[in-house]
Design a protein around this motif. Structure first.
Motif, mmCIF file in Angstrom:
data_model
loop_
_atom_site.group_PDB
_atom_site.id
_atom_site.type_symbol
_atom_site.label_atom_id
_atom_site.label_comp_id
_atom_site.label_asym_id
_atom_site.label_seq_id
_atom_site.Cartn_x
_atom_site.Cartn_y
_atom_site.Cartn_z
ATOM 1 N N THR A 1 -33.476 -18.277 29.034
ATOM 2 C CA THR A 1 -33.071 -18.034 27.640
ATOM 3 C C THR A 1 -34.215 -17.433 26.842
ATOM 4 N N LEU A 2 -35.399 -18.013 27.010
ATOM 5 C CA LEU A 2 -36.574 -17.498 26.306
ATOM 6 C C LEU A 2 -36.874 -16.058 26.705
ATOM 7 N N GLY A 3 -36.784 -15.790 28.006
ATOM 8 C CA GLY A 3 -37.061 -14.448 28.502
ATOM 9 C C GLY A 3 -36.152 -13.411 27.873
ATOM 10 N N MET A 4 -34.868 -13.739 27.745
ATOM 11 C CA MET A 4 -33.926 -12.807 27.116
ATOM 12 C C MET A 4 -34.209 -12.683 25.620
ATOM 13 N N THR A 5 -34.570 -13.807 24.990
ATOM 14 C CA THR A 5 -34.863 -13.803 23.554
ATOM 15 C C THR A 5 -36.036 -12.893 23.220
ATOM 16 N N LEU A 6 -37.083 -12.938 24.040
ATOM 17 C CA LEU A 6 -38.295 -12.172 23.758
ATOM 18 C C LEU A 6 -38.041 -10.669 23.804
ATOM 19 N N ASN A 7 -36.997 -10.252 24.479
ATOM 20 C CA ASN A 7 -36.678 -8.825 24.556
ATOM 21 C C ASN A 7 -35.738 -8.370 23.448
ATOM 22 N N ASP A 8 -35.286 -9.321 22.621
ATOM 23 C CA ASP A 8 -34.427 -8.965 21.488
ATOM 24 C C ASP A 8 -35.283 -8.416 20.348
ATOM 25 N N ASN A 9 -34.633 -7.860 19.377
ATOM 26 C CA ASN A 9 -35.328 -7.371 18.176
ATOM 27 C C ASN A 9 -35.442 -8.543 17.199
ATOM 28 N N LEU A 10 -36.462 -9.372 17.389
ATOM 29 C CA LEU A 10 -36.566 -10.619 16.646
ATOM 30 C C LEU A 10 -37.057 -10.391 15.219
ATOM 31 N N SER A 11 -36.613 -11.270 14.315
ATOM 32 C CA SER A 11 -37.139 -11.294 12.947
ATOM 33 C C SER A 11 -38.434 -12.106 12.926
ATOM 34 N N HIS A 12 -39.131 -12.091 11.787
ATOM 35 C CA HIS A 12 -40.384 -12.864 11.726
ATOM 36 C C HIS A 12 -40.125 -14.358 11.883
ATOM 37 N N TRP B 1 -39.474 -15.102 15.572
ATOM 38 C CA TRP B 1 -40.733 -15.158 16.318
ATOM 39 C C TRP B 1 -41.402 -16.515 16.162
ATOM 40 N N VAL B 2 -41.314 -17.090 14.976
ATOM 41 C CA VAL B 2 -41.836 -18.447 14.767
ATOM 42 C C VAL B 2 -41.119 -19.435 15.685
ATOM 43 N N ASP B 3 -39.801 -19.341 15.724
ATOM 44 C CA ASP B 3 -39.010 -20.257 16.556
ATOM 45 C C ASP B 3 -39.361 -20.097 18.038
ATOM 46 N N ALA B 4 -39.531 -18.842 18.483
ATOM 47 C CA ALA B 4 -39.869 -18.591 19.890
ATOM 48 C C ALA B 4 -41.252 -19.154 20.217
ATOM 49 N N LEU C 1 -42.331 -22.100 22.920
ATOM 50 C CA LEU C 1 -43.349 -21.943 23.962
ATOM 51 C C LEU C 1 -44.388 -23.052 23.890
ATOM 52 N N ILE C 2 -44.796 -23.430 22.677
ATOM 53 C CA ILE C 2 -45.779 -24.512 22.522
ATOM 54 C C ILE C 2 -45.166 -25.846 22.945
ATOM 55 N N TYR C 3 -43.897 -26.052 22.619
ATOM 56 C CA TYR C 3 -43.213 -27.278 23.061
ATOM 57 C C TYR C 3 -43.301 -27.410 24.573
ATOM 58 N N TRP C 4 -42.979 -26.327 25.278
ATOM 59 C CA TRP C 4 -43.004 -26.393 26.747
ATOM 60 C C TRP C 4 -44.433 -26.483 27.275
ATOM 61 N N GLU C 5 -45.364 -25.855 26.596
ATOM 62 C CA GLU C 5 -46.755 -25.963 27.040
ATOM 63 C C GLU C 5 -47.234 -27.413 26.991
ATOM 64 N N MET D 1 -47.611 -16.886 32.081
ATOM 65 C CA MET D 1 -47.110 -15.511 32.153
ATOM 66 C C MET D 1 -46.099 -15.239 31.034
ATOM 67 N N GLN D 2 -45.265 -16.229 30.732
ATOM 68 C CA GLN D 2 -44.268 -16.028 29.683
ATOM 69 C C GLN D 2 -44.932 -15.942 28.309
ATOM 70 N N LYS D 3 -45.978 -16.736 28.086
ATOM 71 C CA LYS D 3 -46.717 -16.646 26.825
ATOM 72 C C LYS D 3 -47.389 -15.283 26.685
ATOM 73 N N ALA D 4 -47.937 -14.781 27.782
ATOM 74 C CA ALA D 4 -48.591 -13.464 27.751
ATOM 75 C C ALA D 4 -47.573 -12.374 27.414
ATOM 76 N N GLU D 5 -46.387 -12.461 28.008
ATOM 77 C CA GLU D 5 -45.337 -11.492 27.712
ATOM 78 C C GLU D 5 -44.906 -11.595 26.247
ATOM 79 N N ALA D 6 -44.810 -12.833 25.755
ATOM 80 C CA ALA D 6 -44.445 -13.034 24.344
ATOM 81 C C ALA D 6 -45.479 -12.388 23.432
ATOM 82 N N ASN D 7 -46.772 -12.557 23.767
ATOM 83 C CA ASN D 7 -47.817 -11.962 22.930
ATOM 84 C C ASN D 7 -47.764 -10.433 22.958
ATOM 85 N N THR D 8 -47.449 -9.870 24.110
ATOM 86 C CA THR D 8 -47.306 -8.415 24.201
ATOM 87 C C THR D 8 -46.226 -7.921 23.239
#
Length: 516
Positions: free
Chosen positions: A139-150, A153-156, A160-164, A181-188
């Motif tokens: 779910t997160l992986g698909m979300t990160l590829n969406d056109n997210l609002s600000h 992005w906070v929610d995503a 990620l921090i919850y799972w970390e 790896m997922q956090k790195a992709e999110a930062n990109t």
């Protein structure tokens, strides 16, 4: 999986044969003894995963046996089986570090549940957590590829921090690697998002997230109506570090509101924190306070006028008298001194306290080998922050304020990121030293590795010279000079830095606490 071994001591062990047979059928290996002395001898000579002790045995009682067993190995869980439900006995058992107790007559399901709880809990939690993250990963992986609002992005980022933090408790290197790896992709993706929108946000505040210079107006001043308010800024505190100390703060306060805001660029104390207290962007500060605002090239401290900026913002925004105080804490002695005089502050409507410790810690990590080793990764950095907080004058201050039924806001000015990828840059001798952003003339860099702001005024930043521009490091990169490349890499690689663009630096916490 290795067989679970159990030591069971009871002077009527023959009556428990049905229980023993059931446990054997379930794959547990049970050693039985009929008295406390034999239990201690057996415990000394073999390793057991769990011990059952009858409370009322001839010779050594259950509690006496428990004391001796805990003295040999305090990590092995011990369950007391008793007919006695009286409170004093239970208090004695708990005081002797009992891990659980069962009331006679025990039934086989109770015994099995207790064994699973004490010996398999970690495995069961690991399996459930891993499975839940695997489901959320997609779910997160698909979300990160969406056109997210600000806000999305906070929610995503929070997810990620919850799972970390959840996966940190597990000994599963594979899951940690996937999350990294997922956090790195999110930062990109987040860096692309900021590059695309930052200039528009500065030009159209109504369409932007809350930024540093809007923090007091939007999040603090509206809360001044109900008694004294303490605004505590722990500089350099990332959202994950806040989550760790929040569990301690909520022992004394009720969490009224947990929120986030975006740090302005550069995510550096000089810019972001001055913006918070002035209620102005850096460009506006330079115009309003030409004698106080310090540019990167200027000599002297960059955060020496926060109290003046704060007073000016209060007058501009509130347009009425507001009794306030400002304190900056640079060391433990200053923290203790503030605590000694805190009674006098309860008469103020607003009390602002800046705690510089985390900033000093992260910078010290660059220079001091001991700190560098203690904070070797994000988990260790969180642990170090927690250890400081638990023994800091700040926690003592919060405990006192909780007793006085005072409301508290805790926030920060920006976060930090562990840098791993050197990015080459060339600048003149006056280029600033920060590793995550550079301001200067004729900067030479790899365009795809930076966010380049050609006209600083577009980002509400002062311009040092006619040809000055800003560049910001993205994700986990940091700037190095080619003629000093190896020196910089050896010194700064895998250190925590700030000033650039990342989820960790830009999305930061602000939380409001009220009396319980």
């Amino acid at each position: 999986m290795q067989e679970t071994t159990i030591l069971w001591a009871d002077d009527e062990i023959d009556l428990l044969k049905p229980h023993i047979l059931l446990l054997n059928e379930k794959g547990y290996k049970v050693k039985t003894v009929t008295n406390g002395m034999d239990a201690v001898d057996a415990f000394k000579s073999n390793y057991y995963d769990l011990v059952f002790l009858d409370e009322n045995m001839p010779g050594l009682t259950g509690l006496e046996t428990l004391t001796q067993i805990k003295g040999i190995n305090g990590d092995v869980p011990v369950v007391l089986i008793t007919k006695n439900e009286e409170e004093p006995m239970m208090e004695d058992a708990i005081g002797s570090r009992i891990d659980d107790y069962l009331i006679k007559p025990v039934n086989p399901k109770q015994v099995l549940l207790t064994i699973k709880k004490l010996t398999e809990n970690k495995r069961l939690v690991t399996e459930r957590t891993t499975m839940a993250y695997q489901q959320d990963f997609r779910t997160l992986g698909m979300t990160l590829n969406d056109n997210l609002s600000h806000q999305e992005w906070v929610d995503a980022y929070k997810k990620l921090i919850y799972w970390e933090l959840e996966l940190e408790r597990l000994e599963d290197a594979g899951m940690h690697e996937i999350l990294t790896m997922q956090k790195a992709e999110a930062n990109t993706q987040f860096c692309k998002f900021v590059e695309k929108n930052y200039i528009d946000w500065m030009k159209n505040p109504d369409k932007a997230p809350t930024f540093s210079h809007q923090l007091f107006k939007k999040k603090v001043f509206p809360k001044l109506e109900s008694g004294p308010l303490f605004f505590i800024l722990i500089d350099n505190l990332r959202y994950d570090q806040y989550r760790i100390i929040n569990s301690i703060i909520t022992e004394y306060f009720r969490l009224e509101e947990e929120d986030t805001y975006y740090s302005i660029l550069p995510t550096a104390t000089q810019y972001a924190r001055n913006a918070i207290f002035a209620g102005l962007t850096p460009l506006e500060m330079e115009k309003r306070f030409p004698g106080l605002w310090q540019n990167d090239e200027d000599e002297g401290g960059k955060n020496l006028h926060e109290e003046t900026f704060l007073g000016d913002q209060i007058k501009r925004s509130l347009r009425k008298e507001c009794k306030y105080s400002y304190h900056k804490i640079l060391n433990i002695d200053e923290g203790r001194s503030l605590n000694d005089s805190v009674n006098n502050l309860l008469k103020n409507e607003l009390n602002v306290v800046v705690y510089n410790f985390v900033d000093m810690l992260s910078h010290a990590r660059t220079d001091m080998q001991m700190i560098r080793e203690l904070a070797s990764d994000d988990a260790a950095y969180r642990s170090l922050t927690l250890s400081w907080f638990e023994h800091s004058p700040l926690l003592d201050l919060l405990k006192f304020l909780a007793q006085k039924q005072v409301r508290v806001i805790i926030t920060t000015d920006h976060g930090t990121i562990k840098v791993k990828n050197p990015s080459k840059i060339i600048g003149d001798r006056n280029t600033n030293t920060n590793l995550r952003y550079k301001q200067g003339k004729n900067l030479n860099f790899t365009a795809k590795e930076v966010f380049h702001i050609r006209n600083p005024a577009d980002a509400q930043l002062p311009r040092l010279h006619v040809s000055s521009s800003f560049v910001f490091a993205k994700e986990d990169s940091y700037f190095v000079y080619p003629n000093n490349y190896n020196h910089f890499v050896n010194l700064y690689n895998e250190t925590f830095q700030h000033g650039g663009i990342s989820l960790e630096e830009m999305i930061v916490p602000i939380a409001t606490y009220g009396p319980k």
